[in-house]
Design an enzyme around this catalytic site. Structure first.
Site, short mmCIF file in Angstrom:
data_model
loop_
_atom_site.label_atom_id
_atom_site.label_comp_id
_atom_site.label_asym_id
_atom_site.label_seq_id
_atom_site.Cartn_x
_atom_site.Cartn_y
_atom_site.Cartn_z
N SER A 72 0.72 -1.16 0.18
CA SER A 72 -0.16 0.04 0.08
C SER A 72 0.74 1.16 -0.22
O SER A 72 2.01 1.29 0.13
CB SER A 72 -0.81 -0.21 1.05
N1 SAM Z 1 -0.95 -3.78 3.77
C1 SAM Z 1 -0.24 -4.46 2.77
C2 SAM Z 1 1.14 -4.12 2.94
O1 SAM Z 1 1.76 -3.25 3.70
O2 SAM Z 1 2.18 -4.68 1.99
C3 SAM Z 1 -0.82 -4.45 1.42
C4 SAM Z 1 -1.92 -5.29 1.20
S1 SAM Z 1 -2.58 -5.65 -0.33
C5 SAM Z 1 -3.05 -3.97 -0.77
C6 SAM Z 1 -3.98 -6.80 -0.01
C7 SAM Z 1 -3.49 -7.93 0.53
O3 SAM Z 1 -4.82 -8.49 0.83
C8 SAM Z 1 -3.30 -8.86 -0.92
O4 SAM Z 1 -1.92 -9.29 -0.35
C9 SAM Z 1 -4.32 -10.01 -0.83
O5 SAM Z 1 -3.73 -11.14 -1.32
C10 SAM Z 1 -4.92 -10.02 0.37
N2 SAM Z 1 -6.48 -10.35 0.81
C11 SAM Z 1 -7.31 -10.31 -0.36
N3 SAM Z 1 -8.21 -10.94 0.16
C12 SAM Z 1 -7.95 -11.43 1.39
C13 SAM Z 1 -8.31 -12.24 2.60
N4 SAM Z 1 -9.75 -12.53 2.55
N5 SAM Z 1 -7.82 -12.79 3.62
C14 SAM Z 1 -6.60 -12.26 3.82
N6 SAM Z 1 -5.95 -11.42 2.95
C15 SAM Z 1 -6.69 -11.19 1.78
#
Ligand code: SAM
Length: 228
Positions: A72
């Protein structure tokens, strides 16, 4: 020049870029929580992005981390953590840990961080990366976190780092009294809004709109269906 000297020079360069980012784009855009600013000055974002993108680590922008996912934007990470109002005694859950960057920042502020990541490849990288940075107060779960982590509830704060179609009731129920859920939710017109929901009583919740955002989708039982 010996490699160690070169590495030290690179580290110093990144540290000064990090300070600049925090001053200009985090503090400069209104983040006032001192613990958040301190933690962001300390966590090396270049360690959370692929090697070939390290030079962009201190752009205030999301970056690809593989598996079709992103780390992010730093300002948004700061905004979400500030909204979660963490203290040194907080137990916090992040759903969608991705690279672990937000987890590492929260781990410097809170007592314990619970991190859930659905993508198995990204989840497997989290443990070694965070341990390499000395984060010892983090528990990781590889799987769907759209319904939270009930076995570890209650949480003083829950941050969801992917956009949800709605605010799932299990997440609300896993908030401690006074707990905060910070979550991007997509509206019918496709716009995403960052919401903070505070639990004031057993079934009494207050919702605030923190502004427009852009996140990858939350996929799972209490979220969007996976695309086939
Ligand atoms: N905050 C993170 C960072 O600092 O790198 C970025 C997160 S990224 C925008 C969103 C993440 O949510 C992805 O890695 C994706 O695989 C994960 N994701 C999507 N659906 C999910 C779920 N139901 N449970 C856990 N993770 C999930």
């Amino acid at each position: 020049m010996k490699r160690s000297k070169r590495e030290a020079k690179i580290e110093r360069f990144f540290a000064s870029e990090r300070k600049r980012l925090v001053r200009r784009k985090i503090k400069g855009r209104g983040i006032r929580d001192k613990a958040v600013l301190r933690a962001m000055k300390a966590v090396p974002r270049e360690r959370f992005v692929p090697e070939n993108l390290r030079e962009f680590a201190y752009d205030d922008a999301p970056l690809p981390i593989g598996e079709g996912q992103t780390i992010s934007q730093p300002y948004i990470v700061a905004l979400m953590i500030q909204a979660a109002a963490l203290t040194a005694r907080s137990r916090v859950l992040e759903v969608g840990a991705g690279s672990g960057y937000c987890v590492a920042i929260m781990a410097r502020i809170a007592e314990k961080v619970f991190a859930v990541e659905r993508n198995e490849t990204l989840a497997a990288e989290l443990g070694p990366r965070l341990a390499g940075l000395g984060c010892q107060n983090v528990e990781i779960f590889a799987g769907d976190g759209s319904a939270g982590w009930p076995e570890e509830a209650p949480f003083d704060a829950i941050i969801v780092s992917a956009v949800a179609p709605h605010i799932a009731d299990p997440l609300l129920q896993q908030l401690a009294p006074g707990g905060r859920l910070v979550i991007p939710v997509s509206r019918d017109d496709g716009e995403q809004r960052l919401l903070r929901v505070t639990r004031h009583g057993e079934e009494r919740f207050e919702e605030e709109d923190l502004g427009g955002v852009k996140f990858v989708p939350l996929i799972g039982e209490e979220a969007f269906a996976p695309s086939t």
